[in-house]
Write an enzyme that holds these catalytic residues in place. Sequence first.
Site, PDB file in Angstrom:
ATOM      1  N   ASN A  41      -6.429  -6.400   4.482  1.00  0.00           N
ATOM      2  CA  ASN A  41      -5.022  -6.712   4.210  1.00  0.00           C
ATOM      3  C   ASN A  41      -5.010  -7.945   3.314  1.00  0.00           C
ATOM      4  OD1 ASN A  41      -2.185  -6.132   4.638  1.00  0.00           O
ATOM      5  ND2 ASN A  41      -2.097  -8.040   5.786  1.00  0.00           N
ATOM      6  N   LYS A  42      -3.835  -8.383   2.963  1.00  0.00           N
ATOM      7  CA  LYS A  42      -3.682  -9.501   2.024  1.00  0.00           C
ATOM      8  C   LYS A  42      -4.572 -10.683   2.414  1.00  0.00           C
ATOM      9  CE  LYS A  42      -1.854  -9.599  -0.965  1.00  0.00           C
ATOM     10  NZ  LYS A  42      -2.607  -9.281  -2.206  1.00  0.00           N
ATOM     11  N   ASP A  83      -4.066  -2.499   4.107  1.00  0.00           N
ATOM     12  CA  ASP A  83      -4.323  -1.758   2.867  1.00  0.00           C
ATOM     13  C   ASP A  83      -5.365  -0.669   3.054  1.00  0.00           C
ATOM     14  OD1 ASP A  83      -3.165  -4.460   1.846  1.00  0.00           O
ATOM     15  OD2 ASP A  83      -2.952  -2.975   0.250  1.00  0.00           O
ATOM     16  N   ALA A 119       0.794  -1.237   0.000  1.00  0.00           N
ATOM     17  CA  ALA A 119       0.000   0.000   0.000  1.00  0.00           C
ATOM     18  C   ALA A 119       0.829   1.291   0.000  1.00  0.00           C
ATOM     19  CB  ALA A 119      -0.982  -0.036   1.169  1.00  0.00           C
ATOM     20  N   ARG A 128      -5.295   0.040  -8.901  1.00  0.00           N
ATOM     21  CA  ARG A 128      -5.643  -0.967  -7.880  1.00  0.00           C
ATOM     22  C   ARG A 128      -6.655  -0.331  -6.917  1.00  0.00           C
ATOM     23  NH1 ARG A 128      -0.973  -4.485  -5.446  1.00  0.00           N
ATOM     24  NH2 ARG A 128      -2.770  -5.862  -5.183  1.00  0.00           N
ATOM     25  N   GLN A 144       3.914 -13.371  -1.817  1.00  0.00           N
ATOM     26  CA  GLN A 144       4.704 -12.235  -1.306  1.00  0.00           C
ATOM     27  C   GLN A 144       5.514 -12.624  -0.069  1.00  0.00           C
ATOM     28  OE1 GLN A 144       1.488 -12.050  -2.242  1.00  0.00           O
ATOM     29  NE2 GLN A 144       0.962 -10.040  -3.053  1.00  0.00           N
TER      30      GLN A 144
HETATM   31  O1  MRU Z   1      -1.165  -7.208  -3.321  1.00  0.00           O
HETATM   32  P1  MRU Z   1      -0.082  -6.524  -2.533  1.00  0.00           P
HETATM   33  O2  MRU Z   1       1.220  -7.253  -2.568  1.00  0.00           O
HETATM   34  O3  MRU Z   1       0.042  -5.076  -2.894  1.00  0.00           O
HETATM   35  O4  MRU Z   1      -0.615  -6.590  -1.035  1.00  0.00           O
HETATM   36  C1  MRU Z   1       0.181  -6.064  -0.015  1.00  0.00           C
HETATM   37  C2  MRU Z   1      -0.391  -6.217   1.332  1.00  0.00           C
HETATM   38  O5  MRU Z   1      -1.452  -6.752   1.526  1.00  0.00           O
HETATM   39  C3  MRU Z   1       0.355  -5.559   2.449  1.00  0.00           C
HETATM   40  O6  MRU Z   1       0.242  -6.281   3.632  1.00  0.00           O
HETATM   41  C4  MRU Z   1      -0.197  -4.149   2.657  1.00  0.00           C
HETATM   42  O7  MRU Z   1      -0.246  -3.451   1.448  1.00  0.00           O
HETATM   43  C5  MRU Z   1       0.600  -3.367   3.634  1.00  0.00           C
HETATM   44  S1  MRU Z   1       2.201  -2.985   3.009  1.00  0.00           S
HETATM   45  C6  MRU Z   1       3.009  -2.131   4.206  1.00  0.00           C
END
Ligand code: MRU
Length: 355
Positions: free
Chosen positions: A250-251, A240, A49, A90, A199
């Site tokens: 979040n993810k 996010d 994010a 996004r 990730q």
């Molecule tokens: O799809 P992504 O890789 O952008 O998702 C990232 C996440 O879900 C992170 O945990 C979130 O963005 C926080 S990053 C400090």
Amino acid sequence: MYVAQPIEWTEQGVVILDQRRLPAEEISHTYTDYQGVAKAIREMVIRGAPAIGVAAAMGVAIGVQKSAAKSIEELKAEFGVICETLAKTRPTAVDLFWALERMKQRFAELTKESADLARIRQALVTEAKEVHAEKKATDEAIGRFGAEYMPREGQVMTQCNAGALATAGIGTALGVIRVAYEQGRRIHVLVPETRPYLQGARLTAWELHRGGIPLTLITDNMVGHFLKTGKVGAIVTGADRIAANGDTANKIGTYQIAVLAKENNVPFYIAAPISTFDLSIASGEQIPIEERSAEEVTHIQGVRIAPDVPAARPAFDVTPSRYIAAIFTERGVAKAPYTESLRKLAGSVPAKAAN
Ligand code: MRU
């Protein structure tokens, strides 16, 4: 300690480390137009994010810098298109919209003051660089507040990648872990691989390993087992988007970790900047959840691992705030009731974190 640099503003353009290629290769691309930056965000060259926010700010700056507009009216028209293109990349991470809003406000101020195109172009580059610099300071403050909540020794768990790669600073969740580790806490990190896009396996494992922080990679379906048997002292993830009541997107997979944490009496924490708050929405039900390509589920790094069948692919889930023990921000630590504590933090002046 090693800190990854996912994005940099240079004289040549916006240089972005290609996170799709990690950990196998460290390759960067230089983007010289806003369309390229937008594509890089959409295709996950850069992700996480806060880092998406930095990329969006730099995307606006490069768009204005390279614009062929000859008058303020032409530039204003193009500015709208630039922001719209970046906004469509996004949908879930609110930092993207926060950064665009900030660039819009700066643009409005500048165009009110003068019609000097060169000055406006330069000032927007400065603003984008400031967004980047602020992210670094923000992460460090979050890290100092959150480190107090990490165990003196033992295991902690995270999810996805909320490290330097995801923020362009030292990271939010991994920033907390890093500061705690640097303070001498003997932490060992359990890293779920984080399907579908991996990730955790590809990025968090890489960052921690490069930073010399001990870790063990686990598959996502080992989370319950380790929370029950693994003496995990704390879980910390990024966010996010955080709604006014503290519900946090979040993810995908974060929600099930939080529920299992409660069942096993492990505190579950969120580490995120204030720019991740979305106080305009009352609860997590209003957070838009991005759906990515089914190929991210049916394939791993281009190799098909499932027959040609329908595959569900929400990229995020929402953890209700009742599972969240605290939210670490750059201005302090929010606890339940979140409707009050988040509003207070959002309106407060930055507090000093303990060193
Ligand atoms: O799809 P992504 O890789 O952008 O998702 C990232 C996440 O879900 C992170 O945990 C979130 O963005 C926080 S990053 C400090």
